[in-house]
Scaffold this motif. Structure first.
Motif, short mmCIF file in Angstrom:
data_model
loop_
_atom_site.label_atom_id
_atom_site.label_comp_id
_atom_site.label_asym_id
_atom_site.label_seq_id
_atom_site.Cartn_x
_atom_site.Cartn_y
_atom_site.Cartn_z
N UNK A 1 30.26 55.78 40.11
CA UNK A 1 30.70 55.77 38.90
C UNK A 1 30.15 56.83 38.18
N UNK A 2 29.75 56.22 36.61
CA UNK A 2 28.49 57.37 36.20
C UNK A 2 28.41 57.02 34.46
N UNK A 3 26.96 57.30 34.28
CA UNK A 3 25.50 56.87 34.15
C UNK A 3 25.17 57.60 32.81
N UNK A 4 24.51 57.54 31.96
CA UNK A 4 24.05 58.61 30.93
C UNK A 4 22.66 57.81 31.23
N UNK A 5 21.36 59.14 31.82
CA UNK A 5 19.88 58.76 31.47
C UNK A 5 19.18 58.58 30.47
N UNK A 6 18.77 58.13 30.26
CA UNK A 6 17.58 58.81 28.91
C UNK A 6 16.42 58.48 29.34
N UNK A 7 15.46 59.48 28.82
CA UNK A 7 14.42 59.45 28.60
C UNK A 7 12.75 60.03 27.95
N UNK A 8 12.30 59.41 27.21
CA UNK A 8 11.42 59.20 26.45
C UNK A 8 10.21 59.67 26.37
N UNK A 9 9.62 60.66 26.15
CA UNK A 9 8.07 61.10 26.35
C UNK A 9 7.05 60.74 25.00
N UNK A 10 6.70 59.60 24.80
CA UNK A 10 5.87 59.22 24.07
C UNK A 10 4.18 59.78 24.36
N UNK A 11 4.24 59.92 25.79
CA UNK A 11 2.56 60.35 25.95
C UNK A 11 1.55 61.07 25.13
N UNK A 12 0.45 60.05 25.09
CA UNK A 12 -0.56 61.44 23.82
C UNK A 12 -0.65 63.08 24.41
N UNK A 13 -0.69 62.57 26.03
CA UNK A 13 -1.18 64.12 25.99
C UNK A 13 -0.49 64.64 26.73
N UNK A 14 0.78 64.85 26.37
CA UNK A 14 2.44 65.20 27.13
C UNK A 14 2.43 66.95 25.78
N UNK A 15 2.62 67.83 26.65
CA UNK A 15 3.35 68.85 25.47
C UNK A 15 4.86 68.52 24.99
N UNK A 16 4.86 67.66 25.74
CA UNK A 16 6.63 67.46 25.00
C UNK A 16 6.80 66.17 23.70
N UNK A 17 5.77 66.03 23.74
CA UNK A 17 5.33 64.10 22.84
C UNK A 17 6.46 64.09 22.38
N UNK A 18 6.90 62.88 22.14
CA UNK A 18 8.09 62.58 20.94
C UNK A 18 9.65 62.85 21.22
N UNK A 19 9.58 63.97 22.34
CA UNK A 19 10.90 64.77 22.88
C UNK A 19 12.33 63.17 23.54
N UNK A 20 12.64 63.48 23.40
CA UNK A 20 14.13 62.77 24.27
C UNK A 20 14.60 63.81 24.94
N UNK A 21 15.29 63.59 26.25
CA UNK A 21 15.97 63.95 27.03
C UNK A 21 17.10 62.91 27.61
N UNK A 22 18.44 63.67 27.60
CA UNK A 22 19.44 62.80 27.93
C UNK A 22 20.66 63.75 28.91
N UNK A 23 20.92 62.63 30.21
CA UNK A 23 22.15 63.80 31.53
C UNK A 23 22.45 62.18 31.39
N UNK A 24 23.68 62.58 31.78
CA UNK A 24 25.08 62.15 32.26
C UNK A 24 25.74 62.71 33.45
#
Length: 153
Positions: free
Chosen positions: A67-90
């Motif tokens: 099949x096929x899926x869209x994966x979403x990841x959201x970084x809201x970790x306070x100590x992360x250099x990528x806080x606030x970013x979203x990644x999407x992968x199909x």
């Protein structure tokens, strides 16, 4: 890419009989720390399984062999250099890939296309039936800046 998220293209070895894809090897860096268990889930077209995160150090490793899926990841970790970013992968049959997801990032997936999909996960912690390590939000929460229906995939 969100800090600590990693991907690996999976090699499809095809011949006249079909194909074989390695989905886990202990020598792959993406599987650090090593998985404690594995499971698969089957989801129907259009189903969204999101959002959730883990607070006890779990790392997830998502693969979609069918099949096929869209994966979403959201970084809201306070100590992360990528806080606030979203990644999407199909990912799926057309794009064989393993995704390493830091469990303390919000994550989930949606089946895209007209066929059911199988997700295999290799989490690094055993599931605790009596005290699950999960926090949840609905797929359409305003706390995460991602629209599951956004195209193109």
């Amino acid at each position: 890419m969100i800090h600590d998220v990693e991907t690996r293209d999976l090699q499809v070895n095809a011949d006249e009989r079909g194909h074989l894809v390695e989905i886990f090897r202990e020598d792959w860096e993406e599987y650090d720390p090593e998985p404690a268990m594995s499971y698969y889930s089957l989801s129907y077209p259009g189903v969204t399984r999101a959002w959730h995160r883990h607070t006890r150090g779990q790392v997830d490793h998502f693969i979609c062999p069918s099949g096929r899926i869209k994966v979403g990841i959201y970084d809201d970790r306070e100590d992360s250099p990528t806080q606030g970013e979203v990644n999407k992968f199909v990912i799926g049959e057309h794009n064989q890939k393993a995704i390493r997801i830091p469990g303390d990032c919000w994550h989930g997936f949606k089946v895209v296309g007209n066929e059911q999909a199988i997700l295999i996960n290799f989490p690094t912690n055993l599931y605790d039936y009596d005290d699950p390590d999960e926090e949840r939000l609905p797929p359409d929460t305003d706390e995460i800046p991602m629209d599951w229906d956004e195209q193109p995939y």
